[in-house]
Design an enzyme around this catalytic site. Structure first.
Site, PDB file in Angstrom:
ATOM      1  N   ASP A 181     -10.738 -10.602   8.391  1.00 47.91           N
ATOM      2  CA  ASP A 181     -10.514  -9.284   7.804  1.00 47.91           C
ATOM      3  C   ASP A 181     -11.867  -8.659   7.431  1.00 47.91           C
ATOM      4  OD1 ASP A 181      -8.550  -7.337   6.322  1.00 47.91           O
ATOM      5  OD2 ASP A 181     -10.033  -7.911   4.814  1.00 47.91           O
ATOM      6  N   GLU A 219     -10.488   5.678   5.376  1.00 50.46           N
ATOM      7  CA  GLU A 219     -11.291   5.155   4.264  1.00 50.46           C
ATOM      8  C   GLU A 219     -10.658   3.903   3.666  1.00 50.46           C
ATOM      9  OE1 GLU A 219     -14.442   6.774   2.918  1.00 50.46           O
ATOM     10  OE2 GLU A 219     -14.328   4.625   2.621  1.00 50.46           O
ATOM     11  N   VAL A 237       0.838  -1.212   0.000  1.00 55.70           N
ATOM     12  CA  VAL A 237       0.000   0.000   0.000  1.00 55.70           C
ATOM     13  C   VAL A 237       0.869   1.257   0.000  1.00 55.70           C
ATOM     14  CG1 VAL A 237      -1.835   1.250   1.210  1.00 55.70           C
ATOM     15  CG2 VAL A 237      -1.860  -1.239   1.170  1.00 55.70           C
ATOM     16  N   LYS A 253      -7.250  -1.988   9.424  1.00 54.68           N
ATOM     17  CA  LYS A 253      -8.594  -2.362   9.867  1.00 54.68           C
ATOM     18  C   LYS A 253      -8.612  -3.170  11.158  1.00 54.68           C
ATOM     19  CE  LYS A 253      -6.841  -4.801   6.415  1.00 54.68           C
ATOM     20  NZ  LYS A 253      -6.869  -5.225   5.062  1.00 54.68           N
ATOM     21  N   LYS A 265     -13.686  -5.233   9.065  1.00 53.74           N
ATOM     22  CA  LYS A 265     -14.250  -4.148   8.245  1.00 53.74           C
ATOM     23  C   LYS A 265     -15.730  -3.953   8.567  1.00 53.74           C
ATOM     24  CE  LYS A 265     -10.908  -4.965   4.518  1.00 53.74           C
ATOM     25  NZ  LYS A 265     -10.571  -5.836   3.394  1.00 53.74           N
TER      26      LYS A 265
END
Ligand code: HSE
Length: 402
Positions: A193, A121, A15, A97, A197
């Protein structure tokens, strides 16, 4: 008015590098990444060594840095970085998250106490702007449910197994090579995961903090070719679907579970690393958000959007939380599942209240029946070590059920 942003970044993995590419190509928005803190001193990197530091305080104690961008995978380390940053007056953008789902109440307090802002976000559904929509568009709408595909790697695995007959270990490796899978793959394939979220989304949609452990989650690690063949023969696909929904005026329920979907379902054509979110509200009815849910560039794009929003002093107001509308949580709901099992004792494990369909052969057996979600939640540890797989049966396919 746009403020000048000086960034200190943590992590330069998938990322982090994705964000770097997105930033280099952004025309409207210019910002400085002053330093990037990384762990591994020996890893070859595609930009010069002078960009990096190995000492977190180089960023945390630099008064010029006013925005910390946290993109590491270790949730414990991320927690300390984010906490310290908020406490020392720095705003934060995070994509973590797992950390957020565990610590959101404290993170909200810290933002209020130190007049700082935390945006995240990129933590949910890659580049789909779902949190900001829940905050801004649905702030006063009576939401009925939010569900969808929130995990790119499991959707990639399910798509490749279903469409190309690839086997699970091969396609998992492929998803790892593409940068979709968490450092600990069990977080993806066990549905954890997606569950984290869902906990974040539940707070913004319904104003309720849910301890992620309170959410029943069942992943795809035990799926077999038999299950996929069952789906094919019925013209269905299998998707991993996290759901939070109202069951009456003051009560919500939530779970993460593989689900059979019909061709007319919004999620049927959401393939590979793409995610889809269906938000249903009393007056706007259904809205469907679709976009890439995993990978460096889509997630980097969501991070950039937060960096830019931060420069305009945007912050979450947690509107649903502060509206203080009574919201209770329950797992006491009936749910219809397909349950594939091998041994008699595996069938006896599940207290079905009704069985609607039953199939037996030499190697595979399954039933379709109704069970209480609370019972499934209680049986979570026992389900793990058996050769079984379960999935929700399709929604009715009427417009209202989609
Ligand atoms: N492992 C995550 C996924 C990455 O597959 O969706 C994006 O959150």
């Amino acid at each position: 008015m746009q403020n000048r942003v000086k960034i200190g970044m943590f992590g330069y993995g998938c990322v982090g590098q994705g964000l770097h590419d997105v930033l280099l190509n952004s025309r409207g928005f210019r910002t400085d990444i002053k330093k990037i803190c990384v762990k591994d001193r020996n890893k070859p990197r595609r930009i010069g060594a002078d960009h990096f530091t190995f000492e977190k305080n180089v960023i945390l104690e630099d008064p010029e840095i006013n925005l910390v961008v946290e993109l590491i995978s270790d949730p414990e380390e991320a927690y300390h970085i984010v906490k310290q940053s908020l406490m020392s007056g720095k705003n934060v953008v995070s994509a973590n998250k797992k950390m957020l789902a565990q610590h959101l109440p404290e993170m909200i307090e810290l933002q209020q106490k130190h007049n700082t802002s935390l945006l995240y976000e990129a933590s949910c559904c890659g580049c789909i702007p779902i949190i900001r929509n829940l905050e801004e568009y649905y702030d006063n709408e009576m939401l009925l449910s939010v569900k969808g595909i929130f995990n790119g790697s499991t959707n990639y695995i399910l798509s490749k197994m279903y469409n190309e007959n690839m086997d699970y270990p091969t396609v998992l490796k492929e998803a790892q090579a593409l940068g979709y899978v968490e450092a600990d793959p069990s977080l993806d394939v066990e549905g954890l995961d997606a569950r984290d979220k869902l906990a974040i989304i539940t707070l913004h949609a319904f104003g309720l903090f849910l301890d992620p452990d309170e959410i029943f989650s069942y992943g795809i690690s035990s799926i077999s070719t038999f299950d996929l063949q069952y789906a094919r023969e019925k013209g269905l696909k299998i998707k991993l679907v996290p759901t939070v929904s109202k069951i009456d005026d003051t009560t919500i329920t939530s779970y993460v579970i593989p689900q059979f979907v019909k061709p007319e379902h919004f999620l049927y054509n959401v393939e590979n690393e793409y995610n889809g979110v269906i938000a249903e509200a009393a007056f706007s009815n259904k809205q469907f958000f679709y976009g890439r849910g995993a990978g460096g560039h889509p997630t980097g794009s969501a991070v950039l959007s937060d960096i830019s929003a931060n420069s305009y002093e945007y912050r979450y107001e947690y509107k649903k939380l502060f509206q203080k509308i009574e919201t209770n949580y329950t797992r006491n709901i009936p749910i219809e599942i397909y349950y594939r099992y091998r041994r008699k004792e595996d069938l006896e494990l599940i207290p079905f209240s009704e069985i609607h369909e039953s199939y037996k052969s030499r190697d595979h057996n399954y039933v379709v029946g109704t069970v209480n979600l609370e019972d499934l939640y209680r049986l979570r540890p026992m389900l793990k070590n058996r050769k079984v797989f379960l999935a929700r049966t399709p929604d009715n396919g009427t417009q209202a059920e989609k």
